[in-house]
Motif scaffolding. Structure first.
Motif, PDB file in Angstrom:
ATOM      1  N   ASP A  60      31.785  81.309  38.686  1.00  6.80           N
ATOM      2  CA  ASP A  60      32.168  82.613  38.828  1.00  6.80           C
ATOM      3  C   ASP A  60      31.437  83.869  38.590  1.00  6.80           C
ATOM      4  O   ASP A  60      31.825  85.015  38.496  1.00  6.80           O
ATOM      5  CB  ASP A  60      33.886  82.957  38.325  1.00  6.80           C
ATOM      6  N   LEU A  61      30.382  83.677  37.609  1.00  8.04           N
ATOM      7  CA  LEU A  61      29.511  84.525  36.913  1.00  8.04           C
ATOM      8  C   LEU A  61      28.196  84.461  37.435  1.00  8.04           C
ATOM      9  O   LEU A  61      27.576  83.498  37.819  1.00  8.04           O
ATOM     10  CB  LEU A  61      29.514  84.376  35.580  1.00  8.04           C
ATOM     11  N   THR A  62      27.434  85.507  37.215  1.00 10.34           N
ATOM     12  CA  THR A  62      25.906  85.675  37.380  1.00 10.34           C
ATOM     13  C   THR A  62      25.292  84.951  36.165  1.00 10.34           C
ATOM     14  O   THR A  62      25.951  84.856  35.049  1.00 10.34           O
ATOM     15  CB  THR A  62      25.342  87.089  37.341  1.00 10.34           C
ATOM     16  N   GLN A  63      24.076  84.555  36.366  1.00  9.87           N
ATOM     17  CA  GLN A  63      23.394  84.047  35.317  1.00  9.87           C
ATOM     18  C   GLN A  63      23.126  84.899  34.116  1.00  9.87           C
ATOM     19  O   GLN A  63      23.382  84.359  32.761  1.00  9.87           O
ATOM     20  CB  GLN A  63      21.828  83.554  35.739  1.00  9.87           C
ATOM     21  N   ASP A  64      22.976  86.324  34.107  1.00 10.43           N
ATOM     22  CA  ASP A  64      22.803  87.161  33.018  1.00 10.43           C
ATOM     23  C   ASP A  64      24.433  87.170  32.307  1.00 10.43           C
ATOM     24  O   ASP A  64      24.518  87.357  31.143  1.00 10.43           O
ATOM     25  CB  ASP A  64      22.454  88.477  33.561  1.00 10.43           C
ATOM     26  N   GLU A  65      25.403  86.936  33.098  1.00  8.98           N
ATOM     27  CA  GLU A  65      26.737  87.183  32.687  1.00  8.98           C
ATOM     28  C   GLU A  65      27.038  85.805  31.706  1.00  8.98           C
ATOM     29  O   GLU A  65      27.659  86.014  30.622  1.00  8.98           O
ATOM     30  CB  GLU A  65      27.796  87.249  33.593  1.00  8.98           C
ATOM     31  N   ILE A  66      26.468  84.847  32.237  1.00  7.17           N
ATOM     32  CA  ILE A  66      26.655  83.360  31.495  1.00  7.17           C
ATOM     33  C   ILE A  66      25.978  83.608  29.983  1.00  7.17           C
ATOM     34  O   ILE A  66      26.443  83.395  29.195  1.00  7.17           O
ATOM     35  CB  ILE A  66      26.211  82.176  32.566  1.00  7.17           C
ATOM     36  N   GLU A  67      24.629  84.236  30.155  1.00  6.63           N
ATOM     37  CA  GLU A  67      24.215  84.271  29.019  1.00  6.63           C
ATOM     38  C   GLU A  67      24.616  85.156  27.989  1.00  6.63           C
ATOM     39  O   GLU A  67      24.567  84.983  26.698  1.00  6.63           O
ATOM     40  CB  GLU A  67      22.425  84.585  29.297  1.00  6.63           C
ATOM     41  N   ARG A  68      25.380  86.116  28.466  1.00 11.85           N
ATOM     42  CA  ARG A  68      26.245  86.919  27.352  1.00 11.85           C
ATOM     43  C   ARG A  68      27.302  85.958  26.462  1.00 11.85           C
ATOM     44  O   ARG A  68      27.526  86.523  25.679  1.00 11.85           O
ATOM     45  CB  ARG A  68      26.807  88.367  28.185  1.00 11.85           C
ATOM     46  N   TYR A  69      27.772  85.101  27.313  1.00 10.96           N
ATOM     47  CA  TYR A  69      28.806  84.309  26.546  1.00 10.96           C
ATOM     48  C   TYR A  69      28.209  83.339  25.729  1.00 10.96           C
ATOM     49  O   TYR A  69      29.238  82.913  24.986  1.00 10.96           O
ATOM     50  CB  TYR A  69      29.838  83.791  27.571  1.00 10.96           C
ATOM     51  N   ARG A  70      27.107  82.786  26.044  1.00 11.58           N
ATOM     52  CA  ARG A  70      26.752  81.540  25.528  1.00 11.58           C
ATOM     53  C   ARG A  70      26.614  81.697  23.909  1.00 11.58           C
ATOM     54  O   ARG A  70      26.967  80.574  23.225  1.00 11.58           O
ATOM     55  CB  ARG A  70      25.038  81.256  25.955  1.00 11.58           C
ATOM     56  N   PRO A  71      26.121  82.737  23.234  1.00 16.57           N
ATOM     57  CA  PRO A  71      26.081  82.794  21.891  1.00 16.57           C
ATOM     58  C   PRO A  71      27.628  82.790  21.317  1.00 16.57           C
ATOM     59  O   PRO A  71      27.832  81.972  20.354  1.00 16.57           O
ATOM     60  CB  PRO A  71      25.768  84.245  21.550  1.00 16.57           C
ATOM     61  N   ALA A  72      28.554  83.152  21.723  1.00 20.86           N
ATOM     62  CA  ALA A  72      30.055  82.975  21.206  1.00 20.86           C
ATOM     63  C   ALA A  72      30.477  81.582  21.635  1.00 20.86           C
ATOM     64  O   ALA A  72      31.042  80.822  20.781  1.00 20.86           O
ATOM     65  CB  ALA A  72      31.110  84.125  22.003  1.00 20.86           C
ATOM     66  N   VAL A  73      30.055  80.822  22.599  1.00 22.66           N
ATOM     67  CA  VAL A  73      30.183  79.410  22.892  1.00 22.66           C
ATOM     68  C   VAL A  73      29.809  78.513  21.847  1.00 22.66           C
ATOM     69  O   VAL A  73      30.594  77.772  21.105  1.00 22.66           O
ATOM     70  CB  VAL A  73      29.871  79.066  24.162  1.00 22.66           C
ATOM     71  N   TYR A  74      28.538  78.885  21.124  1.00 24.94           N
ATOM     72  CA  TYR A  74      28.111  78.097  20.193  1.00 24.94           C
ATOM     73  C   TYR A  74      28.720  78.500  18.757  1.00 24.94           C
ATOM     74  O   TYR A  74      28.888  77.382  17.847  1.00 24.94           O
ATOM     75  CB  TYR A  74      26.691  78.319  20.257  1.00 24.94           C
ATOM     76  N   GLU A  75      29.108  79.539  18.735  1.00 20.83           N
ATOM     77  CA  GLU A  75      29.779  79.928  17.518  1.00 20.83           C
ATOM     78  C   GLU A  75      31.278  79.240  17.521  1.00 20.83           C
ATOM     79  O   GLU A  75      31.702  78.808  16.472  1.00 20.83           O
ATOM     80  CB  GLU A  75      30.023  81.303  17.377  1.00 20.83           C
ATOM     81  N   MET A  76      31.879  79.155  18.600  1.00 23.05           N
ATOM     82  CA  MET A  76      33.064  78.428  18.609  1.00 23.05           C
ATOM     83  C   MET A  76      33.147  77.039  18.304  1.00 23.05           C
ATOM     84  O   MET A  76      33.755  76.488  17.538  1.00 23.05           O
ATOM     85  CB  MET A  76      33.751  78.564  19.904  1.00 23.05           C
ATOM     86  N   ILE A  77      31.958  76.436  18.953  1.00 31.66           N
ATOM     87  CA  ILE A  77      31.668  74.991  18.681  1.00 31.66           C
ATOM     88  C   ILE A  77      31.441  74.636  17.158  1.00 31.66           C
ATOM     89  O   ILE A  77      31.963  73.743  16.647  1.00 31.66           O
ATOM     90  CB  ILE A  77      30.628  74.541  19.636  1.00 31.66           C
ATOM     91  N   SER A  78      30.682  75.480  16.579  1.00 31.19           N
ATOM     92  CA  SER A  78      30.208  75.397  15.148  1.00 31.19           C
ATOM     93  C   SER A  78      31.483  75.499  14.241  1.00 31.19           C
ATOM     94  O   SER A  78      31.527  74.718  13.314  1.00 31.19           O
ATOM     95  CB  SER A  78      29.250  76.461  14.979  1.00 31.19           C
ATOM     96  N   ALA A  79      32.411  76.656  14.594  1.00 35.51           N
ATOM     97  CA  ALA A  79      33.604  76.863  13.729  1.00 35.51           C
ATOM     98  C   ALA A  79      34.505  75.634  13.998  1.00 35.51           C
ATOM     99  O   ALA A  79      35.166  75.555  13.001  1.00 35.51           O
ATOM    100  CB  ALA A  79      34.190  77.863  14.147  1.00 35.51           C
ATOM    101  N   GLN A  80      34.582  74.769  14.913  1.00 34.66           N
ATOM    102  CA  GLN A  80      35.460  73.596  15.180  1.00 34.66           C
ATOM    103  C   GLN A  80      34.824  72.564  14.560  1.00 34.66           C
ATOM    104  O   GLN A  80      35.829  71.646  14.372  1.00 34.66           O
ATOM    105  CB  GLN A  80      35.795  73.558  16.797  1.00 34.66           C
ATOM    106  N   ALA A  81      33.897  72.404  14.214  1.00 32.08           N
ATOM    107  CA  ALA A  81      33.123  71.108  13.756  1.00 32.08           C
ATOM    108  C   ALA A  81      33.453  70.872  12.376  1.00 32.08           C
ATOM    109  O   ALA A  81      33.438  71.893  11.410  1.00 32.08           O
ATOM    110  CB  ALA A  81      31.514  71.450  13.833  1.00 32.08           C
ATOM    111  N   THR A  82      33.980  69.852  12.145  1.00 31.02           N
ATOM    112  CA  THR A  82      34.222  69.362  10.658  1.00 31.02           C
ATOM    113  C   THR A  82      33.050  68.781   9.760  1.00 31.02           C
ATOM    114  O   THR A  82      33.250  68.217   8.679  1.00 31.02           O
ATOM    115  CB  THR A  82      35.426  68.302  10.654  1.00 31.02           C
ATOM    116  N   GLU A  83      31.797  68.403  10.617  1.00 30.86           N
ATOM    117  CA  GLU A  83      30.760  67.957   9.918  1.00 30.86           C
ATOM    118  C   GLU A  83      29.484  68.277  10.632  1.00 30.86           C
ATOM    119  O   GLU A  83      29.561  68.955  11.779  1.00 30.86           O
ATOM    120  CB  GLU A  83      30.990  66.440   9.912  1.00 30.86           C
TER     121      GLU A  83
END
Length: 277
Positions: A60-83
């Protein structure tokens, strides 16, 4: 500091081999890991990672819009990781349209940057993509080269800007603030135990010589190639004959003429010389 160790590389530079080594090391099992169930999850550009964490589908997003979200996605994955989490990434280290690093430094524990002689990369990449070596050399010199860059097709991965081969390398290894450990494919071939031992120590894992040696033995090219022949490999491109084709250092000599090799070297001489090629 985050929890993600990025396994960053230009394609066909040893990234999958490193994932196999790490999986065998981390599992420390009595038999080699299945190459189709490697640890670390999918590649960082997987559409499913984005859709699962953003709440809005990437379609539902343009490629540029997707890239604006990607840093936050990795921060969420990192925060959820226990190792520590080891994630494959082929994107160059680029910035979003807002000037934010696409690969968040807040999510990052470190970077394993895997590099391979671009002459061998060109030949291997051409086989992987069912393309010609000439086309691949041209793409490796194109600063606008990207995977999955057609906005009118729905892919299982997001756009990945690769830049030139040289640009990809320097985007990662010269980025201020990143903790980077460079791993040469050729060193992995020549002395895998010492080279992988350096990876283990960089990542703060248990520096156990016996465990390291077992992981290296379980990850030998012949073993991995036999697994693919027997069971297939889910990451193989549909038109490629195999994913684990040769793995040899210097195989470009049988797959590239001297004129094309000279042109590639001329385009990347600075970075090649810097890393001993």
């Amino acid at each position: 500091m985050g929890n993600i160790y990025w396994l960053a590389s230009y394609p066909k530079s040893g990234n999958t081999w490193m994932r196999i080594l790490l999986t065998n090391y981390l599992r420390n099992a009595d038999e080699p890991a299945d190459i189709n169930t490697l640890d670390g999850g999918p590649i960082a550009s997987a559409r499913q990672i984005f859709d699962d964490n953003v709440g809005v589908e990437a379609s539902d997003l343009t490629q540029d819009e997707i890239e604006r979200y990607r840093p936050a996605v990795y921060e969420m994955i990192s925060a959820q990781a226990t190792e520590p989490l080891f994630l494959k990434v082929h994107d160059a280290y680029t910035y979003t349209p807002d000037g934010i690093p696409l690969i968040s430094q807040a999510a990052t524990a470190g970077v394993l940057y895997l590099i391979r002689n671009p002459l061998d990369v060109a030949v291997s990449f051409a086989h992987h993509s069912a393309s010609t070596v000439e086309r691949m050399v041209a793409k490796m010199g194109n600063p606008d080269f990207a995977f999955v860059d057609n906005p009118h097709r729905l892919h299982n991965q997001l756009r990945q800007r690769l830049l030139t081969w040289s640009g990809h390398v320097t985007s990662w290894v010269d980025e201020p603030g990143l903790r980077v450990h460079v791993v040469r494919y050729e060193d992995m071939q020549a002395d895998p135990i010492a080279t992988f031992g350096g990876v283990v120590r960089f990542c703060g894992l248990d520096d156990d010589p016996t465990r390291i040696a077992k992981a290296v033995d379980f990850s030998r090219f012949e073993r991995v190639q036999a697994q693919e022949q027997a069971e297939g490999f889910g990451e193989k491109m549909p038109l490629a004959d195999s994913f684990f084709r040769s793995g040899q250092v210097g195989s470009w000599r049988a797959g590239m003429d001297d004129e094309l090799a000279a042109a590639l070297c001329a385009a990347h001489t600075g970075v090649m010389g810097r890393f001993g090629y």
